[in-house]
Design a protein around this motif. Structure first.
Motif, PDB file in Angstrom:
ATOM      1  N   ASN A  11      -6.377  -6.562 -16.312  1.00  0.00           N
ATOM      2  CA  ASN A  11      -6.784  -5.517 -15.382  1.00  0.00           C
ATOM      3  C   ASN A  11      -8.169  -5.865 -14.848  1.00  0.00           C
ATOM      4  OD1 ASN A  11      -8.108  -2.528 -15.114  1.00  0.00           O
ATOM      5  ND2 ASN A  11      -5.955  -2.605 -14.563  1.00  0.00           N
ATOM      6  N   PHE A  12      -8.297  -5.978 -13.518  1.00  0.00           N
ATOM      7  CA  PHE A  12      -9.614  -6.361 -12.977  1.00  0.00           C
ATOM      8  C   PHE A  12      -9.852  -5.758 -11.595  1.00  0.00           C
ATOM      9  CE2 PHE A  12      -6.576  -9.584 -11.713  1.00  0.00           C
ATOM     10  CZ  PHE A  12      -6.863  -9.787 -10.380  1.00  0.00           C
ATOM     11  N   ASP A  13     -11.107  -5.816 -11.176  1.00  0.00           N
ATOM     12  CA  ASP A  13     -11.507  -5.264  -9.884  1.00  0.00           C
ATOM     13  C   ASP A  13     -11.410  -6.339  -8.795  1.00  0.00           C
ATOM     14  OD1 ASP A  13     -12.712  -4.043  -7.740  1.00  0.00           O
ATOM     15  OD2 ASP A  13     -14.729  -4.003  -8.625  1.00  0.00           O
ATOM     16  N   VAL A  14     -10.530  -6.120  -7.831  1.00  0.00           N
ATOM     17  CA  VAL A  14     -10.292  -7.102  -6.761  1.00  0.00           C
ATOM     18  C   VAL A  14     -11.539  -7.319  -5.897  1.00  0.00           C
ATOM     19  CG1 VAL A  14      -8.977  -7.542  -4.657  1.00  0.00           C
ATOM     20  CG2 VAL A  14      -7.835  -6.639  -6.625  1.00  0.00           C
TER      21      VAL A  14
ATOM     22  N   THR B 260     -11.804   1.025   1.595  1.00  0.00           N
ATOM     23  CA  THR B 260     -11.803   2.481   1.718  1.00  0.00           C
ATOM     24  C   THR B 260     -12.045   3.150   0.366  1.00  0.00           C
ATOM     25  OG1 THR B 260      -9.411   2.403   1.499  1.00  0.00           O
ATOM     26  CG2 THR B 260     -10.286   2.592   3.733  1.00  0.00           C
ATOM     27  N   PHE B 261     -11.963   2.370  -0.702  1.00  0.00           N
ATOM     28  CA  PHE B 261     -12.264   2.927  -2.027  1.00  0.00           C
ATOM     29  C   PHE B 261     -12.739   1.803  -2.932  1.00  0.00           C
ATOM     30  CE2 PHE B 261      -8.101   1.230  -2.098  1.00  0.00           C
ATOM     31  CZ  PHE B 261      -7.732   0.956  -3.396  1.00  0.00           C
ATOM     32  N   GLN B 262     -13.448   2.140  -3.988  1.00  0.00           N
ATOM     33  CA  GLN B 262     -13.839   1.133  -4.958  1.00  0.00           C
ATOM     34  C   GLN B 262     -14.271   1.764  -6.272  1.00  0.00           C
ATOM     35  OE1 GLN B 262     -17.327  -1.143  -3.893  1.00  0.00           O
ATOM     36  NE2 GLN B 262     -17.986   0.401  -2.479  1.00  0.00           N
ATOM     37  N   PRO B 263     -14.168   0.990  -7.376  1.00  0.00           N
ATOM     38  CA  PRO B 263     -13.569  -0.339  -7.483  1.00  0.00           C
ATOM     39  C   PRO B 263     -12.049  -0.299  -7.247  1.00  0.00           C
ATOM     40  CG  PRO B 263     -14.081   0.516  -9.666  1.00  0.00           C
ATOM     41  CD  PRO B 263     -14.567   1.527  -8.682  1.00  0.00           C
ATOM     42  N   VAL B 264     -11.470  -1.484  -6.971  1.00  0.00           N
ATOM     43  CA  VAL B 264     -10.034  -1.566  -6.704  1.00  0.00           C
ATOM     44  C   VAL B 264      -9.362  -2.314  -7.859  1.00  0.00           C
ATOM     45  CG1 VAL B 264      -8.291  -2.411  -5.099  1.00  0.00           C
ATOM     46  CG2 VAL B 264     -10.490  -1.624  -4.232  1.00  0.00           C
ATOM     47  N   PHE B 265      -8.859  -1.537  -8.815  1.00  0.00           N
ATOM     48  CA  PHE B 265      -8.264  -2.195  -9.982  1.00  0.00           C
ATOM     49  C   PHE B 265      -6.797  -2.565  -9.756  1.00  0.00           C
ATOM     50  CE2 PHE B 265     -11.900  -0.369 -12.257  1.00  0.00           C
ATOM     51  CZ  PHE B 265     -12.297  -1.520 -12.932  1.00  0.00           C
ATOM     52  N   VAL B 266      -6.445  -3.764 -10.194  1.00  0.00           N
ATOM     53  CA  VAL B 266      -5.033  -4.179 -10.177  1.00  0.00           C
ATOM     54  C   VAL B 266      -4.693  -4.803 -11.536  1.00  0.00           C
ATOM     55  CG1 VAL B 266      -4.850  -4.622  -7.684  1.00  0.00           C
ATOM     56  CG2 VAL B 266      -5.632  -6.451  -9.200  1.00  0.00           C
ATOM     57  N   ASP B 267      -3.410  -4.805 -11.859  1.00  0.00           N
ATOM     58  CA  ASP B 267      -2.925  -5.562 -13.021  1.00  0.00           C
ATOM     59  C   ASP B 267      -2.330  -6.834 -12.447  1.00  0.00           C
ATOM     60  OD1 ASP B 267      -3.331  -3.660 -15.138  1.00  0.00           O
ATOM     61  OD2 ASP B 267      -1.749  -2.469 -14.192  1.00  0.00           O
ATOM     62  N   ALA B 268      -3.006  -7.946 -12.684  1.00  0.00           N
ATOM     63  CA  ALA B 268      -2.533  -9.174 -12.059  1.00  0.00           C
ATOM     64  C   ALA B 268      -3.094 -10.374 -12.803  1.00  0.00           C
ATOM     65  CB  ALA B 268      -2.968  -9.204 -10.598  1.00  0.00           C
TER      66      ALA B 268
ATOM     67  N   LYS C  96       1.437   3.152  -3.407  1.00  0.00           N
ATOM     68  CA  LYS C  96       1.137   2.600  -4.732  1.00  0.00           C
ATOM     69  C   LYS C  96       0.588   1.180  -4.641  1.00  0.00           C
ATOM     70  CE  LYS C  96       4.203   5.337  -7.521  1.00  0.00           C
ATOM     71  NZ  LYS C  96       5.616   5.662  -7.568  1.00  0.00           N
ATOM     72  N   ASP C  97       0.300   0.753  -3.405  1.00  0.00           N
ATOM     73  CA  ASP C  97      -0.145  -0.633  -3.234  1.00  0.00           C
ATOM     74  C   ASP C  97      -1.587  -0.748  -2.780  1.00  0.00           C
ATOM     75  OD1 ASP C  97       2.321  -1.595  -3.924  1.00  0.00           O
ATOM     76  OD2 ASP C  97       3.046  -1.701  -1.854  1.00  0.00           O
TER      77      ASP C  97
ATOM     78  N   ASN D 186      -2.067   1.130 -12.861  1.00  0.00           N
ATOM     79  CA  ASN D 186      -1.776   2.500 -13.308  1.00  0.00           C
ATOM     80  C   ASN D 186      -2.953   3.129 -14.030  1.00  0.00           C
ATOM     81  OD1 ASN D 186       0.889   2.240 -12.395  1.00  0.00           O
ATOM     82  ND2 ASN D 186       1.387   1.097 -14.268  1.00  0.00           N
ATOM     83  N   ILE D 187      -3.829   2.263 -14.508  1.00  0.00           N
ATOM     84  CA  ILE D 187      -4.959   2.782 -15.291  1.00  0.00           C
ATOM     85  C   ILE D 187      -6.007   3.423 -14.377  1.00  0.00           C
ATOM     86  CG2 ILE D 187      -6.577   2.246 -17.131  1.00  0.00           C
ATOM     87  CD1 ILE D 187      -5.140  -0.455 -17.464  1.00  0.00           C
TER      88      ILE D 187
END
Ligand code: ADP
Length: 260
Positions: free
Chosen positions: A110-113, A139-147, A182-183, A259-260
């Motif tokens: 999980n990290f901030d893009v 438009t928002f931050q941080p932007v977390f993704v599971d990747a 959700k993207d 999701n987190i």
């Protein structure tokens, strides 16, 4: 009667075989051209660094550079850079070919893009050879993704490298992040050469390079976007391109939001 049915079937079979034959020939031709272009690019890309290092060694051994510490340092530095570049290219081709069939191996974290993109921008800035302006908005931050952070980093770097490579001067690279359901949607826009719509589908194929790319003697193997697409799709994301000749190009990638 049955004669009519039989002859109709025969005609269809004949026409079908003929079309299939044409299709096969066309495909073989395309593959042959792609292969030839790949070998040409490869030869060029590999020969240049080897020739440079060879010349540097000759300068040291034959033309007395070893008695001149400043020149010596210069040639060693040059050799090192060229070999670095060479090993990166070999790595890319081998890496991609080995993993090509089954895709790449992903390790999710999980990290901030935004942080990752900033790192990619800083890295790109190190070796700039033209005037490039970067901007990053979200438009928002941080932007977390599971990747897979390492692969997504390669993806972003590849797209930024292309944006620089396929732009001539006063390069403006605009990266923006928006939330869509959700993207997470990341857009990377340049004001460069652009890509004619007829090639939009092909650029994601392995080894494909837009013929006009060569006019500007831009180097490459045509592997970058195939890799990018592969990685994004393995993340259940998608990639799209919007571009017109001389109007610049935008690559849009989307990744599922964390999701987190
Ligand atoms: P390479 O850059 O090594 O040729 P890629 O797979 O990264 O391979 O790109 C495939 C082709 O798509 C390139 O050869 C180029 O013609 C085109 N292309 C990619 N990115 C851009 C861009 N930002 N602007 C214009 N053309 C591009």
């Amino acid at each position: 009667g049955w004669q009519l049915v039989l002859s109709t079937v025969l005609v269809f079979a004949l026409v079908g075989s003929f079309i299939y034959l044409l299709w096969t020939i066309n495909r073989q031709n395309k593959l042959a051209i792609m292969h030839k272009t790949f070998v040409n690019n490869m030869t060029h890309e590999l020969k240049t660094p080897v020739a440079t290092v060879m010349a540097a060694i000759e300068a040291v051994q034959r033309y007395g550079a070893k008695d001149d510490s400043v020149r010596m340092e210069k040639y060693l530095d040059l050799s090192r850079k060229e070999l670095d570049h060479l090993s990166q290219m070999i790595e890319r081709v081998l890496h991609f070919d080995m993993n090509g069939a089954n895709g790449v191996k992903l390790e999710f974290t999980n990290f901030d893009v935004i942080k990752l993109i900033n790192t990619c921008i800083e890295t790109a800035k190190i070796s700039l050879q033209k005037d490039v302006r970067f901007s990053l908005t979200s438009t928002f931050q941080p932007v977390f993704v599971d990747a897979d952070e390492a692969h997504i980093k390669n993806v972003i770097s590849n797209l930024i490298d292309n944006a620089i490579k396929y732009s001539v001067e006063n390069v403006d690279i605009v990266i923006s992040i928006v939330e869509r359901n959700k993207d997470v949607e990341i857009r990377i826009r340049d004001n460069g050469l652009g890509i004619e719509p007829i090639y939009h589908k092909d650029i994601f194929d392995r080894f494909f390079r837009v013929p006009t790319g060569n006019l500007y003697s831009v180097k490459g193997f045509g592997l970058g976007l195939a890799y990018v697409k592969q990685v994004i799709e393995q993340h259940d994301g998608f990639i799209e391109v919007e571009s017109a000749l001389e109007k610049g190009t935008t690559f849009i990638i989307s990744l599922p939001k964390s999701n987190i």
